[in-house]
Design a protein around this motif. Structure first.
Motif, mmCIF file in Angstrom:
data_model
loop_
_atom_site.group_PDB
_atom_site.id
_atom_site.type_symbol
_atom_site.label_atom_id
_atom_site.label_comp_id
_atom_site.label_asym_id
_atom_site.label_seq_id
_atom_site.Cartn_x
_atom_site.Cartn_y
_atom_site.Cartn_z
ATOM 1 N N ALA A 115 68.994 -23.249 -75.311
ATOM 2 C CA ALA A 115 69.556 -23.414 -73.971
ATOM 3 C C ALA A 115 69.184 -24.756 -73.342
ATOM 4 N N GLY A 116 68.058 -25.330 -73.744
ATOM 5 C CA GLY A 116 67.628 -26.606 -73.170
ATOM 6 C C GLY A 116 68.141 -27.820 -73.913
ATOM 7 N N VAL A 144 82.575 -24.473 -77.203
ATOM 8 C CA VAL A 144 81.151 -24.663 -76.912
ATOM 9 C C VAL A 144 80.350 -23.502 -77.480
ATOM 10 N N ALA A 145 79.085 -23.788 -77.730
ATOM 11 C CA ALA A 145 78.139 -22.735 -78.105
ATOM 12 C C ALA A 145 77.741 -21.976 -76.851
ATOM 13 N N VAL A 146 77.587 -20.668 -76.960
ATOM 14 C CA VAL A 146 77.117 -19.854 -75.836
ATOM 15 C C VAL A 146 75.879 -19.085 -76.291
ATOM 16 N N VAL A 147 74.812 -19.203 -75.499
ATOM 17 C CA VAL A 147 73.535 -18.566 -75.818
ATOM 18 C C VAL A 147 72.956 -17.964 -74.546
ATOM 19 N N PRO A 149 73.704 -14.952 -66.876
ATOM 20 C CA PRO A 149 72.568 -15.293 -67.741
ATOM 21 C C PRO A 149 72.988 -15.902 -69.080
ATOM 22 N N VAL A 150 74.093 -16.638 -69.083
ATOM 23 C CA VAL A 150 74.603 -17.269 -70.296
ATOM 24 C C VAL A 150 74.704 -18.768 -70.067
ATOM 25 N N VAL A 151 74.360 -19.535 -71.096
ATOM 26 C CA VAL A 151 74.409 -21.001 -71.025
ATOM 27 C C VAL A 151 75.369 -21.504 -72.096
ATOM 28 N N THR A 152 76.191 -22.498 -71.739
ATOM 29 C CA THR A 152 77.050 -23.143 -72.728
ATOM 30 C C THR A 152 76.488 -24.513 -73.077
ATOM 31 N N ARG A 153 76.654 -24.897 -74.327
ATOM 32 C CA ARG A 153 76.208 -26.208 -74.780
ATOM 33 C C ARG A 153 77.287 -26.839 -75.655
#
Length: 285
Positions: free
Chosen positions: A174-175, A164-167, A247-251
């Motif tokens: 992130a959205g 996954v991408a992590v941002v 504070p990290v989001v995976t997509r």
């Protein structure tokens, strides 16, 4: 030349010092020093060089260490093969794992293995993919967790999982429901130095994405901390991701990108009973 001297040589080389080696093999430090000195006299060459930071193998020591480790491995195999003829699995098993796989994939297999074969002495140690391949080829480990493909090694599939991408949570991506690898171009990218590296670079090439590699890091935890600090974006495997990413989001990536892991041995023909028994537990997830 005695087996004790060979065991001392290997222990000192792999522990990086006489005191640590003595603790590992249950000898006094003076006895370890005497064993090394006796072996050096017998072979007619210095095996270690002493310096301010500790000790290091000489070229003669490096060659002797490789041969001594192989000799001791074959001795262990003799004992294990003989024990197997009467239905026992014994001896040591040196198992190397990726940090992300130890708790998620290896721990339960290791518990089942030790319950079934309590006479096997398992030593587990961790490293990155290149380390593990080197340990397997050099005989420092009998079984290791590696990223596929693994040419030159015999492998048994272990697990396939998404990457996954992590941002950062405030990032413009992130959205998104999913992210194309090209969306990660044009901004600082944190590239792993571990086994996922070639997978990511190949996906970038196929996706015509020119990643701006600003940082390189070995461990997943370090990469997540760097993303959380706003230093860049990255791609990591889902295996071993903590439940709380802060504070990290995976997509998800579109198209999907996966990593496959396997248990590997140098060769089935050169594989001891304990290693073969551990491979038998490696049913794919």
């Amino acid at each position: 030349m005695t087996l004790t001297q060979l065991r001392v040589l290997v222990a000192v080389a792999e522990c990086g010092g006489f005191t640590a080696a003595a603790e590992l093999i249950g000898m006094s430090q003076p006895s370890v020093s005497r064993a090394v000195a006796g072996l050096e006299r017998e072979v007619g060459a210095a095996l270690f060089v002493r310096h301010a930071d500790g000790i290091a193998l000489t070229e003669a020591g490096r060659r002797a260490h490789l041969r001594a480790r192989e000799a001791l491995r074959h001795l262990d195999l003799i004992r294990a093969e003989v024990a197997e003829t009467v239905g026992e699995i014994t001896g040591p098993l040196r198992l190397a794992s990726l940090p992300s796989a130890t708790g998620t994939l290896i721990a339960r297999r290791l518990r089942a293995f030790t319950d079934r074969h309590p006479q096997v002495q398992v030593r587990l140690f961790e490293g990155v993919d290149d380390d593990i391949r080197g340990w397997l080829r050099g005989g420092a480990a009998e079984v290791g967790v590696v990223t596929l493909p693994a040419p030159g090694l015999h492998t048994v599939p272990l697990s396939t999982h998404e990457m996954v991408a992590v941002v950062p949570s405030g990032h413009r991506l992130a959205g998104r429901e999913s992210v194309h690898i090209a969306d990660l171009a044009g901004q600082p990218f944190i590239l792993t130095t571990a086994g996922c590296r070639p997978i990511i670079l190949e996906a970038a090439r196929e996706g015509d994405a020119h990643l701006d590699i600003a940082y390189q890091a070995g461990g997943q935890a370090a990469i997540l901390e760097m993303v959380a600090a706003g230093l860049g974006v990255s791609i990591v495997p889902t295996l071993g991701l903590p439940a709380d990413l802060g504070p990290v989001v995976t997509r998800p990536l579109d198209p999907p990108l996966t990593r496959s892991l396997a248990l590997a041995v140098r060769s089935l023909d050169d594989c001891g009973p304990a290693a073969r028994a551990f491979l038998d537990l490696a049913d794919p997830d």
